[in-house]
Each structure stands twice: as structure tokens, then as C-alpha cells.
Write a protein that holds these residues in place. Structure first.
Motif, PDB file in Angstrom:
ATOM      1  N   ARG A   1      -0.628 -40.851  28.767  1.00  0.00           N
ATOM      2  CA  ARG A   1       0.557 -41.397  28.098  1.00  0.00           C
ATOM      3  C   ARG A   1       1.876 -40.736  28.483  1.00  0.00           C
ATOM      4  NH1 ARG A   1      -1.210 -44.171  23.059  1.00  0.00           N
ATOM      5  NH2 ARG A   1      -3.136 -45.096  23.807  1.00  0.00           N
ATOM      6  N   GLY A   2       1.805 -39.537  29.067  1.00  0.00           N
ATOM      7  CA  GLY A   2       3.030 -38.846  29.456  1.00  0.00           C
ATOM      8  C   GLY A   2       3.422 -37.743  28.496  1.00  0.00           C
ATOM      9  N   ALA A   3       4.280 -36.860  28.972  1.00  0.00           N
ATOM     10  CA  ALA A   3       4.713 -35.697  28.194  1.00  0.00           C
ATOM     11  C   ALA A   3       5.483 -36.097  26.940  1.00  0.00           C
ATOM     12  CB  ALA A   3       5.564 -34.778  29.069  1.00  0.00           C
ATOM     13  N   ALA A   4       6.329 -37.107  27.038  1.00  0.00           N
ATOM     14  CA  ALA A   4       7.138 -37.529  25.885  1.00  0.00           C
ATOM     15  C   ALA A   4       6.249 -37.994  24.732  1.00  0.00           C
ATOM     16  CB  ALA A   4       8.113 -38.620  26.295  1.00  0.00           C
ATOM     17  N   ALA A   5       5.159 -38.685  25.041  1.00  0.00           N
ATOM     18  CA  ALA A   5       4.251 -39.170  23.999  1.00  0.00           C
ATOM     19  C   ALA A   5       3.592 -38.003  23.266  1.00  0.00           C
ATOM     20  CB  ALA A   5       3.187 -40.078  24.607  1.00  0.00           C
ATOM     21  N   LEU A   6       3.223 -36.960  23.994  1.00  0.00           N
ATOM     22  CA  LEU A   6       2.626 -35.795  23.338  1.00  0.00           C
ATOM     23  C   LEU A   6       3.662 -35.106  22.459  1.00  0.00           C
ATOM     24  CD1 LEU A   6       0.306 -33.865  22.785  1.00  0.00           C
ATOM     25  CD2 LEU A   6       0.971 -32.603  24.853  1.00  0.00           C
ATOM     26  N   ARG A   7       4.868 -34.957  22.962  1.00  0.00           N
ATOM     27  CA  ARG A   7       5.912 -34.319  22.148  1.00  0.00           C
ATOM     28  C   ARG A   7       6.195 -35.139  20.882  1.00  0.00           C
ATOM     29  NH1 ARG A   7       8.261 -33.047  27.508  1.00  0.00           N
ATOM     30  NH2 ARG A   7       7.868 -30.821  27.820  1.00  0.00           N
ATOM     31  N   ASP A   8       6.164 -36.459  20.999  1.00  0.00           N
ATOM     32  CA  ASP A   8       6.342 -37.318  19.819  1.00  0.00           C
ATOM     33  C   ASP A   8       5.219 -37.103  18.815  1.00  0.00           C
ATOM     34  OD1 ASP A   8       8.651 -38.394  20.918  1.00  0.00           O
ATOM     35  OD2 ASP A   8       7.676 -40.254  21.607  1.00  0.00           O
ATOM     36  N   ALA A   9       3.982 -36.979  19.311  1.00  0.00           N
ATOM     37  CA  ALA A   9       2.828 -36.741  18.423  1.00  0.00           C
ATOM     38  C   ALA A   9       2.969 -35.403  17.707  1.00  0.00           C
ATOM     39  CB  ALA A   9       1.524 -36.792  19.229  1.00  0.00           C
ATOM     40  N   TRP A  10       3.434 -34.387  18.427  1.00  0.00           N
ATOM     41  CA  TRP A  10       3.659 -33.082  17.782  1.00  0.00           C
ATOM     42  C   TRP A  10       4.701 -33.205  16.677  1.00  0.00           C
ATOM     43  CZ3 TRP A  10       4.344 -30.185  23.050  1.00  0.00           C
ATOM     44  CH2 TRP A  10       3.093 -29.799  23.549  1.00  0.00           C
ATOM     45  N   GLN A  11       5.770 -33.908  16.971  1.00  0.00           N
ATOM     46  CA  GLN A  11       6.849 -34.049  15.992  1.00  0.00           C
ATOM     47  C   GLN A  11       6.374 -34.817  14.758  1.00  0.00           C
ATOM     48  OE1 GLN A  11      10.417 -35.876  17.492  1.00  0.00           O
ATOM     49  NE2 GLN A  11      11.636 -35.105  15.792  1.00  0.00           N
ATOM     50  N   GLU A  12       5.652 -35.910  14.969  1.00  0.00           N
ATOM     51  CA  GLU A  12       5.139 -36.703  13.851  1.00  0.00           C
ATOM     52  C   GLU A  12       4.188 -35.899  12.982  1.00  0.00           C
ATOM     53  OE1 GLU A  12       3.438 -40.425  15.162  1.00  0.00           O
ATOM     54  OE2 GLU A  12       5.200 -40.833  16.420  1.00  0.00           O
ATOM     55  N   ALA A  13       3.382 -35.032  13.589  1.00  0.00           N
ATOM     56  CA  ALA A  13       2.412 -34.235  12.847  1.00  0.00           C
ATOM     57  C   ALA A  13       3.000 -32.923  12.323  1.00  0.00           C
ATOM     58  CB  ALA A  13       1.198 -33.944  13.730  1.00  0.00           C
ATOM     59  N   GLY A  14       4.252 -32.639  12.676  1.00  0.00           N
ATOM     60  CA  GLY A  14       4.873 -31.389  12.228  1.00  0.00           C
ATOM     61  C   GLY A  14       4.259 -30.154  12.871  1.00  0.00           C
ATOM     62  N   ILE A  15       3.813 -30.276  14.105  1.00  0.00           N
ATOM     63  CA  ILE A  15       3.157 -29.165  14.812  1.00  0.00           C
ATOM     64  C   ILE A  15       4.192 -28.305  15.499  1.00  0.00           C
ATOM     65  CG2 ILE A  15       1.638 -28.594  16.758  1.00  0.00           C
ATOM     66  CD1 ILE A  15      -0.060 -31.011  15.963  1.00  0.00           C
ATOM     67  N   ASP A  16       4.113 -27.000  15.248  1.00  0.00           N
ATOM     68  CA  ASP A  16       4.978 -26.018  15.907  1.00  0.00           C
ATOM     69  C   ASP A  16       4.205 -25.443  17.092  1.00  0.00           C
ATOM     70  OD1 ASP A  16       6.636 -23.964  16.721  1.00  0.00           O
ATOM     71  OD2 ASP A  16       6.655 -22.936  14.781  1.00  0.00           O
ATOM     72  N   VAL A  17       4.583 -25.831  18.310  1.00  0.00           N
ATOM     73  CA  VAL A  17       3.843 -25.389  19.487  1.00  0.00           C
ATOM     74  C   VAL A  17       4.003 -23.892  19.739  1.00  0.00           C
ATOM     75  CG1 VAL A  17       3.829 -27.644  20.597  1.00  0.00           C
ATOM     76  CG2 VAL A  17       5.689 -26.044  21.077  1.00  0.00           C
ATOM     77  N   ARG A  18       4.897 -23.250  19.010  1.00  0.00           N
ATOM     78  CA  ARG A  18       5.054 -21.800  19.149  1.00  0.00           C
ATOM     79  C   ARG A  18       4.033 -21.026  18.320  1.00  0.00           C
ATOM     80  NH1 ARG A  18      11.075 -21.793  17.168  1.00  0.00           N
ATOM     81  NH2 ARG A  18       9.898 -22.912  15.601  1.00  0.00           N
ATOM     82  N   ASP A  19       3.253 -21.729  17.508  1.00  0.00           N
ATOM     83  CA  ASP A  19       2.238 -21.100  16.655  1.00  0.00           C
ATOM     84  C   ASP A  19       0.941 -20.972  17.446  1.00  0.00           C
ATOM     85  OD1 ASP A  19       0.376 -20.332  14.782  1.00  0.00           O
ATOM     86  OD2 ASP A  19       0.823 -21.935  13.367  1.00  0.00           O
ATOM     87  N   PRO A  20       0.517 -19.733  17.767  1.00  0.00           N
ATOM     88  CA  PRO A  20      -0.699 -19.571  18.565  1.00  0.00           C
ATOM     89  C   PRO A  20      -1.971 -20.001  17.834  1.00  0.00           C
ATOM     90  CG  PRO A  20       0.140 -17.432  17.876  1.00  0.00           C
ATOM     91  CD  PRO A  20       1.157 -18.456  17.457  1.00  0.00           C
ATOM     92  N   ALA A  21      -1.891 -20.191  16.519  1.00  0.00           N
ATOM     93  CA  ALA A  21      -3.058 -20.622  15.747  1.00  0.00           C
ATOM     94  C   ALA A  21      -2.945 -22.092  15.333  1.00  0.00           C
ATOM     95  CB  ALA A  21      -3.205 -19.749  14.503  1.00  0.00           C
ATOM     96  N   ARG A  22      -2.044 -22.829  15.958  1.00  0.00           N
ATOM     97  CA  ARG A  22      -1.815 -24.223  15.565  1.00  0.00           C
ATOM     98  C   ARG A  22      -3.013 -25.104  15.867  1.00  0.00           C
ATOM     99  NH1 ARG A  22      -1.081 -28.035  19.515  1.00  0.00           N
ATOM    100  NH2 ARG A  22      -0.613 -27.296  21.600  1.00  0.00           N
ATOM    101  N   PRO A  23      -3.122 -26.209  15.116  1.00  0.00           N
ATOM    102  CA  PRO A  23      -4.173 -27.171  15.452  1.00  0.00           C
ATOM    103  C   PRO A  23      -3.725 -28.036  16.618  1.00  0.00           C
ATOM    104  CG  PRO A  23      -2.884 -27.963  13.587  1.00  0.00           C
ATOM    105  CD  PRO A  23      -2.368 -26.576  13.931  1.00  0.00           C
ATOM    106  N   ALA A  24      -4.668 -28.686  17.247  1.00  0.00           N
ATOM    107  CA  ALA A  24      -4.339 -29.659  18.283  1.00  0.00           C
ATOM    108  C   ALA A  24      -3.784 -30.909  17.621  1.00  0.00           C
ATOM    109  CB  ALA A  24      -5.577 -30.008  19.098  1.00  0.00           C
ATOM    110  N   ALA A  25      -2.956 -31.627  18.328  1.00  0.00           N
ATOM    111  CA  ALA A  25      -2.442 -32.883  17.811  1.00  0.00           C
ATOM    112  C   ALA A  25      -3.593 -33.887  17.707  1.00  0.00           C
ATOM    113  CB  ALA A  25      -1.349 -33.419  18.721  1.00  0.00           C
ATOM    114  N   SER A  26      -3.599 -34.663  16.632  1.00  0.00           N
ATOM    115  CA  SER A  26      -4.595 -35.727  16.482  1.00  0.00           C
ATOM    116  C   SER A  26      -4.106 -36.919  17.290  1.00  0.00           C
ATOM    117  CB  SER A  26      -4.730 -36.115  15.013  1.00  0.00           C
ATOM    118  OG  SER A  26      -5.208 -35.018  14.282  1.00  0.00           O
ATOM    119  N   LEU A  27      -4.805 -37.205  18.357  1.00  0.00           N
ATOM    120  CA  LEU A  27      -4.337 -38.248  19.273  1.00  0.00           C
ATOM    121  C   LEU A  27      -5.229 -39.467  19.243  1.00  0.00           C
ATOM    122  CD1 LEU A  27      -3.654 -35.756  22.163  1.00  0.00           C
ATOM    123  CD2 LEU A  27      -2.005 -36.629  20.554  1.00  0.00           C
TER     124      LEU A  27
END
Length: 191
Positions: free
Chosen positions: A165-191
Motif C-alpha cells: 500500500r505504500g509508506a503513506a498508508a502505513l503512516r495513516d494507519a499509525w495515526q488512526e490507531a494513535g501509535i507512537d513509533v518512538r515507543d520501543p514497546a508499541r504494538p504493531a498497527a492492525s492492518l
């Protein structure tokens, strides 16, 4: 002032510090690469220093230009930093050495898949590069400026998502799920 001195000054100046701890990694046939570690409140910033020593060359080019061509350094920011275990310094060195070793040109939205954990026991096996807030370091003509690229650790599932889907789609999924990619213990995005 040499390129790496200018790059170091830019990184330290951006984070408002005078010095940083550094670890050095070396690979056969390459000059040493330093990884700066900069604590910053609840965050720890890791910045490569050495990738911009030489311009990156398109692997299809017949000859490498020793002056012209894109130059880049990588910056990884982690919340707390404690979640990043052993192996992170080596991994950042491998990533920034990829242009010299594999002919990869580092750029925003590039997916780099290591196929192994980024640090010991990490769920992340790949990274997604993005634009950094650190301003470019302008070099004397005709050299291209040094760009800084952010490093976002991603899981194998997220890497597959980027391929499809591309990088933008993953970043959108992170934003929608409220995922902070700077958190080393973060969950994976539900895709």
C-alpha cells in the motif's frame, strides 16, 4: 570544517547539546561510523555520523562521482531508550552503510528490511525512513547537502503493508490507531 564536523555540529545544535556519547562500528572495507546517543528528557536520540562522508551513488551509474550525489545520515528517536537493547548501534551502522555496501540510496519513504530483530528481542525487523526536522547541512558547491532521515522501526507485517500500500498508508494507519513509533514497546498497527 570537514563534512562530519559540520554534521556533528548540526545534530548537537538541533538537540541543544554540546556533546554526545558515541559508539563506533566498523565494517570491512569501510571507514568507521559513529552512532551518537543524545538523551533528551523522556527521549533518546540516536544519530549516525559517517554515512554522509561520501555521496550515495545510483547502482546503475557507470562511475561514482566523488563529490556530487545525495548524502544522508539517519536519526532514530525512542521514548525512554531503555526498550532498545543490544544490537541497536550495529543495526544503525548497517543501515547507514547500505549505500556503500549494497548501492542503496537512502531517501524518505524507503523501506529497509533487515530480516532480523533491530535490537535483541525486538519485534521490529525493518525500518521506514522519513524526513527529519533537522535542517540539511549545506556543503560547498558542487557537493549536495547532507539530509537527515528519521528511522521508524517496523514489524514484518507493517513492512508487507508498505510494499503493498505504500509508506503513506502505513503512516495513516499509525495515526488512526494513535501509535507512537518512538515507543520501543508499541504494538504493531492492525492492518
Amino acid at each position: 570544517m570537514e563534512v562530519l564536523d559540520q554534521v556533528r555540529a548540526a545534530v548537537l545544535g538541533h538537540f541543544g547539546v554540546e556533546s554526545a556519547d558515541a559508539a563506533s562500528v566498523t565494517f570491512l572495507g569501510l571507514e568507521p561510523i559513529d552512532i551518537l546517543r543524545i538523551p533528551d528528557g523522556e527521549f533518546v536520540h540516536y544519530s549516525t555520523l559517517g554515512g554522509s562522508r561520501h555521496p550515495m551513488t545510483d547502482p546503475a551509474a557507470a562511475l561514482a562521482d566523488p563529490v556530487r550525489g545525495p548524502r544522508a545520515e539517519l536519526v532514530l528517536t525512542l521514548r525512554g531508550g531503555a526498550g532498545a537493547g543490544s544490537g541497536l548501534t550495529r543495526t544503525l551502522g548497517v543501515l547507514v552503510a547500505a549505500p556503500a555496501v549494497e548501492g542503496v540510496v537512502l531517501q524518505a519513504d524507503a523501506l529497509l528490511d533487515l530480516g532480523e530483530p533491530i535490537w535483541a528481542n525486538a519485534p521490529f525487523t525493518a525500518v521506514l525512513l522519513g524526513d527529519s526536522e533537522i535542517p540539511e547541512v549545506v556543503l560547498p558547491d558542487p557537493a549536495d547537502p547532507v539530509r537527515f532521515l528519521t528511522v521508524a522501526p517496523i514489524t514484518a507485517t507493517e513492512a508487507a503493508w508498505v510494499r503493498i500500500r505504500g509508506a503513506a498508508a502505513l503512516r495513516d494507519a499509525w495515526q488512526e490507531a494513535g501509535i507512537d513509533v518512538r515507543d520501543p514497546a508499541r504494538p504493531a498497527a492492525s492492518l
